[in-house]
Write a protein that holds these residues in place. Structure first.
Motif, PDB file in Angstrom:
ATOM      1  N   GLY A   7      -7.115 -36.210  28.679  1.00 27.89           N
ATOM      2  CA  GLY A   7      -8.326 -35.901  27.929  1.00 27.89           C
ATOM      3  C   GLY A   7      -8.849 -34.549  28.395  1.00 27.89           C
ATOM      4  O   GLY A   7      -8.620 -34.156  29.536  1.00 27.89           O
ATOM      5  N   LEU A   8      -9.535 -33.850  27.485  1.00 28.25           N
ATOM      6  CA  LEU A   8      -9.989 -32.501  27.828  1.00 28.25           C
ATOM      7  C   LEU A   8     -11.512 -32.423  27.907  1.00 28.25           C
ATOM      8  O   LEU A   8     -12.222 -33.074  27.137  1.00 28.25           O
ATOM      9  CB  LEU A   8      -9.491 -31.501  26.782  1.00 28.25           C
ATOM     10  CG  LEU A   8      -7.991 -31.498  26.485  1.00 28.25           C
ATOM     11  CD1 LEU A   8      -7.668 -30.410  25.471  1.00 28.25           C
ATOM     12  CD2 LEU A   8      -7.170 -31.299  27.759  1.00 28.25           C
ATOM     13  N   HIS A   9     -11.991 -31.600  28.819  1.00 23.49           N
ATOM     14  CA  HIS A   9     -13.416 -31.312  28.888  1.00 23.49           C
ATOM     15  C   HIS A   9     -13.845 -30.601  27.604  1.00 23.49           C
ATOM     16  O   HIS A   9     -13.009 -29.999  26.918  1.00 23.49           O
ATOM     17  CB  HIS A   9     -13.695 -30.400  30.088  1.00 23.49           C
ATOM     18  CG  HIS A   9     -13.751 -31.126  31.391  1.00 23.49           C
ATOM     19  ND1 HIS A   9     -14.784 -31.967  31.708  1.00 23.49           N
ATOM     20  CD2 HIS A   9     -12.903 -31.144  32.456  1.00 23.49           C
ATOM     21  CE1 HIS A   9     -14.576 -32.476  32.912  1.00 23.49           C
ATOM     22  NE2 HIS A   9     -13.435 -32.012  33.396  1.00 23.49           N
ATOM     23  N   PRO A  10     -15.154 -30.618  27.308  1.00 24.87           N
ATOM     24  CA  PRO A  10     -15.620 -29.912  26.101  1.00 24.87           C
ATOM     25  C   PRO A  10     -15.307 -28.418  26.168  1.00 24.87           C
ATOM     26  O   PRO A  10     -15.090 -27.869  27.242  1.00 24.87           O
ATOM     27  CB  PRO A  10     -17.139 -30.151  26.106  1.00 24.87           C
ATOM     28  CG  PRO A  10     -17.448 -31.018  27.250  1.00 24.87           C
ATOM     29  CD  PRO A  10     -16.216 -31.361  27.980  1.00 24.87           C
ATOM     30  N   SER A  11     -15.302 -27.816  24.989  1.00 34.50           N
ATOM     31  CA  SER A  11     -14.900 -26.410  24.917  1.00 34.50           C
ATOM     32  C   SER A  11     -15.900 -25.501  25.629  1.00 34.50           C
ATOM     33  O   SER A  11     -15.593 -24.358  25.926  1.00 34.50           O
ATOM     34  CB  SER A  11     -14.724 -25.980  23.465  1.00 34.50           C
ATOM     35  OG  SER A  11     -15.982 -25.840  22.845  1.00 34.50           O
ATOM     36  N   SER A  12     -17.113 -26.007  25.914  1.00 32.92           N
ATOM     37  CA  SER A  12     -18.079 -25.176  26.629  1.00 32.92           C
ATOM     38  C   SER A  12     -17.553 -24.789  28.008  1.00 32.92           C
ATOM     39  O   SER A  12     -17.954 -23.785  28.581  1.00 32.92           O
ATOM     40  CB  SER A  12     -19.418 -25.915  26.767  1.00 32.92           C
ATOM     41  OG  SER A  12     -19.212 -27.159  27.395  1.00 32.92           O
ATOM     42  N   LYS A  13     -16.623 -25.584  28.518  1.00 33.55           N
ATOM     43  CA  LYS A  13     -16.045 -25.253  29.824  1.00 33.55           C
ATOM     44  C   LYS A  13     -14.757 -24.456  29.694  1.00 33.55           C
ATOM     45  O   LYS A  13     -14.116 -24.149  30.694  1.00 33.55           O
ATOM     46  CB  LYS A  13     -15.741 -26.547  30.579  1.00 33.55           C
ATOM     47  CG  LYS A  13     -16.956 -27.311  31.012  1.00 33.55           C
ATOM     48  CD  LYS A  13     -16.509 -28.385  31.985  1.00 33.55           C
ATOM     49  CE  LYS A  13     -17.696 -29.175  32.501  1.00 33.55           C
ATOM     50  NZ  LYS A  13     -17.207 -30.240  33.400  1.00 33.55           N
TER      51      LYS A  13
ATOM     52  N   ALA B 138     -12.220 -21.360  27.570  1.00 31.88           N
ATOM     53  CA  ALA B 138     -12.280 -19.942  27.207  1.00 31.88           C
ATOM     54  C   ALA B 138     -11.132 -19.639  26.262  1.00 31.88           C
ATOM     55  O   ALA B 138     -10.194 -20.424  26.157  1.00 31.88           O
ATOM     56  CB  ALA B 138     -12.196 -19.066  28.450  1.00 31.88           C
ATOM     57  N   ARG B 139     -11.233 -18.512  25.579  1.00 35.08           N
ATOM     58  CA  ARG B 139     -10.144 -18.067  24.713  1.00 35.08           C
ATOM     59  C   ARG B 139      -9.795 -16.635  25.064  1.00 35.08           C
ATOM     60  O   ARG B 139     -10.653 -15.868  25.498  1.00 35.08           O
ATOM     61  CB  ARG B 139     -10.579 -18.107  23.251  1.00 35.08           C
ATOM     62  CG  ARG B 139     -10.465 -19.469  22.652  1.00 35.08           C
ATOM     63  CD  ARG B 139     -11.014 -19.491  21.258  1.00 35.08           C
ATOM     64  NE  ARG B 139     -10.924 -20.852  20.742  1.00 35.08           N
ATOM     65  CZ  ARG B 139     -11.473 -21.262  19.605  1.00 35.08           C
ATOM     66  NH1 ARG B 139     -12.169 -20.396  18.879  1.00 35.08           N
ATOM     67  NH2 ARG B 139     -11.340 -22.494  19.218  1.00 35.08           N
ATOM     68  N   ILE B 140      -8.564 -16.309  24.854  1.00 35.93           N
ATOM     69  CA  ILE B 140      -8.164 -14.912  25.033  1.00 35.93           C
ATOM     70  C   ILE B 140      -7.621 -14.430  23.707  1.00 35.93           C
ATOM     71  O   ILE B 140      -6.723 -15.055  23.136  1.00 35.93           O
ATOM     72  CB  ILE B 140      -7.121 -14.781  26.146  1.00 35.93           C
ATOM     73  CG1 ILE B 140      -7.811 -15.050  27.481  1.00 35.93           C
ATOM     74  CG2 ILE B 140      -6.520 -13.384  26.173  1.00 35.93           C
ATOM     75  CD1 ILE B 140      -7.089 -15.955  28.375  1.00 35.93           C
ATOM     76  N   ARG B 141      -8.235 -13.380  23.191  1.00 35.80           N
ATOM     77  CA  ARG B 141      -7.826 -12.850  21.888  1.00 35.80           C
ATOM     78  C   ARG B 141      -6.886 -11.671  22.087  1.00 35.80           C
ATOM     79  O   ARG B 141      -7.157 -10.782  22.894  1.00 35.80           O
ATOM     80  CB  ARG B 141      -9.068 -12.442  21.091  1.00 35.80           C
ATOM     81  CG  ARG B 141      -8.729 -11.918  19.712  1.00 35.80           C
ATOM     82  CD  ARG B 141      -9.951 -11.882  18.824  1.00 35.80           C
ATOM     83  NE  ARG B 141     -10.414 -13.231  18.489  1.00 35.80           N
ATOM     84  CZ  ARG B 141     -11.663 -13.516  18.153  1.00 35.80           C
ATOM     85  NH1 ARG B 141     -12.570 -12.576  18.142  1.00 35.80           N
ATOM     86  NH2 ARG B 141     -11.996 -14.754  17.850  1.00 35.80           N
ATOM     87  N   PHE B 142      -5.781 -11.685  21.348  1.00 32.75           N
ATOM     88  CA  PHE B 142      -4.767 -10.633  21.447  1.00 32.75           C
ATOM     89  C   PHE B 142      -4.851  -9.741  20.227  1.00 32.75           C
ATOM     90  O   PHE B 142      -4.818 -10.222  19.100  1.00 32.75           O
ATOM     91  CB  PHE B 142      -3.362 -11.235  21.530  1.00 32.75           C
ATOM     92  CG  PHE B 142      -3.125 -12.018  22.784  1.00 32.75           C
ATOM     93  CD1 PHE B 142      -3.670 -13.284  22.936  1.00 32.75           C
ATOM     94  CD2 PHE B 142      -2.370 -11.490  23.826  1.00 32.75           C
ATOM     95  CE1 PHE B 142      -3.466 -14.008  24.094  1.00 32.75           C
ATOM     96  CE2 PHE B 142      -2.172 -12.205  24.990  1.00 32.75           C
ATOM     97  CZ  PHE B 142      -2.713 -13.464  25.133  1.00 32.75           C
ATOM     98  N   SER B 143      -4.957  -8.469  20.454  1.00 32.02           N
ATOM     99  CA  SER B 143      -4.947  -7.532  19.344  1.00 32.02           C
ATOM    100  C   SER B 143      -4.213  -6.290  19.832  1.00 32.02           C
ATOM    101  O   SER B 143      -4.761  -5.509  20.619  1.00 32.02           O
ATOM    102  CB  SER B 143      -6.387  -7.211  18.931  1.00 32.02           C
ATOM    103  OG  SER B 143      -6.379  -6.143  18.019  1.00 32.02           O
TER     104      SER B 143
ATOM    105  N   ASP C   9     -15.737 -16.750  26.049  1.00 36.29           N
ATOM    106  CA  ASP C   9     -16.080 -18.018  26.680  1.00 36.29           C
ATOM    107  C   ASP C   9     -16.501 -19.048  25.650  1.00 36.29           C
ATOM    108  O   ASP C   9     -17.056 -18.703  24.615  1.00 36.29           O
ATOM    109  CB  ASP C   9     -17.229 -17.797  27.683  1.00 36.29           C
ATOM    110  CG  ASP C   9     -16.690 -17.162  28.961  1.00 36.29           C
ATOM    111  OD1 ASP C   9     -15.570 -17.532  29.369  1.00 36.29           O
ATOM    112  OD2 ASP C   9     -17.373 -16.287  29.538  1.00 36.29           O
ATOM    113  N   GLY C  10     -16.241 -20.334  25.948  1.00 35.78           N
ATOM    114  CA  GLY C  10     -16.690 -21.404  25.085  1.00 35.78           C
ATOM    115  C   GLY C  10     -18.188 -21.557  25.206  1.00 35.78           C
ATOM    116  O   GLY C  10     -18.795 -20.872  26.036  1.00 35.78           O
ATOM    117  N   PRO C  11     -18.849 -22.440  24.463  1.00 30.90           N
ATOM    118  CA  PRO C  11     -18.241 -23.363  23.491  1.00 30.90           C
ATOM    119  C   PRO C  11     -17.863 -22.661  22.187  1.00 30.90           C
ATOM    120  O   PRO C  11     -18.363 -21.599  21.898  1.00 30.90           O
ATOM    121  CB  PRO C  11     -19.364 -24.368  23.245  1.00 30.90           C
ATOM    122  CG  PRO C  11     -20.622 -23.579  23.465  1.00 30.90           C
ATOM    123  CD  PRO C  11     -20.308 -22.579  24.535  1.00 30.90           C
TER     124      PRO C  11
END
Lengths: 143, 440
Positions: A45-51, A53-58, A66-68
């Motif tokens: 199970g996963l913690h909520p997205s507030s904990k 992060a995302r890394i965007r590639f361009s 950072d989440g959420p």
């Protein structure tokens, strides 16, 4: 074949509400069945997205966000990895799952790639052969 | 849902439910053949009705209810018949006939026990090994006769015959539907493990045919192993076998080259090993070792497999430890095949000359006469020692002995390499990168 089973997030799961004891028990029973049937390889199970992060590639640029994240229904709240004979079998198992949330929820089924799946994009086996050559090269250098 | 979608869904339900269904029914009617027929009848009913009515919400319960009705009909008929016999003045053994009220309780009772009984009945010693394999895959794995036939490259009628005969043998021998107790339990568990490992091995390195591996068969065996581990969690060797299979299965992807050719363990791309299965294997091994301080044969083999799994590169393999484990295994269950593997490990640890000495002692062994891996290993050791002519002869002999087309190709290639231009390798160099430490 392997399937990734994705439990989608809900408002509650994103709010970090922990499952009730009753639901935990129901899920545990279900998990036990999966294990005893020999199909469960892994699950968490996963913690909520507030904990999270995302890394965007361009191009060469990397941006950390950072989440959420807003699109609750598209987020994943947990997963299983199953080994089954067919998609239909995975669906049959999934239909037996207790609703993992206190509210309406959704679980998504996605097949995991197998080595054979790449045969089409690597018909001559060239990519694989290259990979082996590279490996041989690294090893001869090390040796 | 289209008709074919419904059929696929029914097939999936069957895979999930058939073993429990047959196990429950067997306890009821005391005849595994009849139980399977009843279950099959329920399946036929589903195939007839579901395309029209749709798949019910609880398809397992539907099948169970349908089969149960049939079972009850059967029992009633039997009871009526017995009453008739009694009326006719026949002295019948007072068989404890089940009343219909008991039936529900009987069939819904502890599913696990029923499944375990079914495991023991399908692997019963009165049956031939082939029959055990076919019956286990059919009753517990939910495989069709056609699937079993395809997996073992035998004609479908042969498999069907085997299953029919097996069920008759069980009925005629009055094999009880029960879990054996005490020392017999251990003996019977090992017979079950043997069947499962046989299925796994047939998938892992096919004895015949054009494919080197048949992963689907490995998956079936692994599933059976995991189910068994759930049924008898206190048996260390069950976890040992599961560990062995998980670790070996982790290499399936790396075991076959792009054109289907076998790639031997030390030549494999370890990046292709399935780390999840390795992790599962290592934890099953730990479980087995915790349950018993003394390793059984499967746990030994799993420990050896774990040595390979833990080595990040082939060069980092702990050969002395593997050789020691083989020595332990050879003491526990002496076998020429294990000796052969031990020779290989020793040669990797301490040089090919030592290995060859051991292998030479094995050449007289009658049970290894038709075993292609003996000349294959011997050829490899001779090659390493620079004795190319002799090596070529051995590879050719190995190629003539294997029934697997892919393996034959590799062996002939090695033979050709001996003749062509032997690599300028220093003879008797310590551990080098390549050797056929295939299987286990």
């Amino acid at each position: 074949m392997k399937f990734m089973v994705l439990v989608k997030a809900t408002k509650e799961s994103e709010a970090g509400t922990m499952p009730s004891e009753e639901m935990l028990t129901a899920m545990m029973k279900y998990n036990e069945e999966l294990v005893k049937a020999g199909i469960m390889l892994a699950g968490e199970g996963l913690h909520p997205s507030s904990k999270g992060a995302r890394i965007r590639f361009s191009g060469p640029k990397r941006t950390v966000i950072d989440g959420p994240f807003a699109e609750t229904k598209e987020l994943v709240a947990g997963f299983w990895l199953w080994q089954v004979k067919s998609k239909e079998e995975a669906i049959e198992w999934l239909k037996r799952c207790p609703n993992p949330m206190n509210e309406d929820s959704e679980i998504e089924l996605r097949q995991v790639f197998d080595a054979e799946d790449f045969a089409a994009s690597d018909p001559t086996g060239e990519v694989r052969r290259k990979e082996e050559e590279l490996r041989a090269l690294t090893e001869s250098r090390r040796g | 849902m289209t008709a074919s979608e419904t059929h696929r869904a029914i097939h999936a339900v069957w895979r999930i439910e058939s073993a429990r269904l047959i196990a429950g029914l067997t306890r009821l009617v005391r005849d595994v053949g009849l139980a399977e027929e009843l279950a099959q009848d329920a399946l036929v009913a589903a195939l007839e009705q579901w395309p029209k009515s749709g798949v019910p919400d609880n398809p397992g319960a539907w099948l169970m209810a349908s089969a149960k009705h049939r079972a009850i009909d059967q029992l009633r008929r039997k009871q009526r018949l017995e009453r008739k016999h009694e009326e006719l003045g026949h002295e019948l053994e007072t068989q404890q006939a089940l009343s219909v009220q008991d039936l529900d309780a009987a069939i819904d009772d502890s599913v696990g026990d029923d499944l375990l009984r079914l495991v023991f009945i399908s692997c019963h010693p009165v049956l031939s090994t082939e029959a055990r394999v076919a019956l286990t895959l059919r009753l517990l794995g939910g495989l069709t006769t056609e699937e079993i036939a395809r997996a073992f490259l035998v004609p479908e009628p042969t498999v069907a015959q085997r299953i029919v005969r097996a069920k008759r043998t069980l009925a005629e021998a009055h094999v009880p539907f029960e879990v054996p107790r005490g020392p017999e339990l251990e003996a019977r568990v090992s017979s079950v493990l043997e069947v499962i490992y046989l299925v796994f091995n047939e998938g892992y390195s096919a004895t015949a045919g054009d494919d080197w591996v048949r992963p689907a068969l490995c998956e079936d065996a692994l599933r059976l192993g995991r189910i068994l581990a759930g049924l008898v969690p206190e048996e260390p060797e069950v976890h040992g076998l599961v560990a062995l299979m998980e670790i070996q299965a982790s290499r399936l992807r790396a075991r076959v080259g792009p054109s289907g050719e076998p790639i031997l363990l030390l030549d494999q791309n370890r990046a292709l090993w399935d780390q999840l299965l390795i992790r599962r294997g290592l934890s099953a091994l730990a479980r087995a070792e915790t349950l018993s301080p003394e390793r059984g044969p499967y746990t030994f083999q799993a420990a050896i497999a774990a040595c390979h799994a833990r080595a990040r590169t082939a060069e980092q393999t702990d050969w002395p430890l593997i050789a020691a484990l083989y020595t332990g295994l050879a003491q526990l269950s002496p076998s020429p095949v294990i000796e052969l593997n031990r020779a290989m490990a020793l040669s990797m640890a301490f040089g090919p000359a030592i290995g060859l000495q051991l292998v030479d002692e094995l050449t007289e062994e009658p049970s290894l006469q038709g075993y292609h891996l003996l000349p294959s290993v011997r050829g490899d050791l001779l090659f390493k020692l620079g004795r190319y002519d002799e090596a070529r002869g051995e590879f050719e002999r190995a190629a003539s002995l294997t029934r697997n087309a892919r393996e034959k190709g590799v062996l002939l290639e090695r033979a050709a390499a001996c003749a062509r231009d032997p690599l300028p390798q220093p003879p008797s160099s310590p551990p080098e990168g390549k050797a056929p430490t295939r299987r286990r």
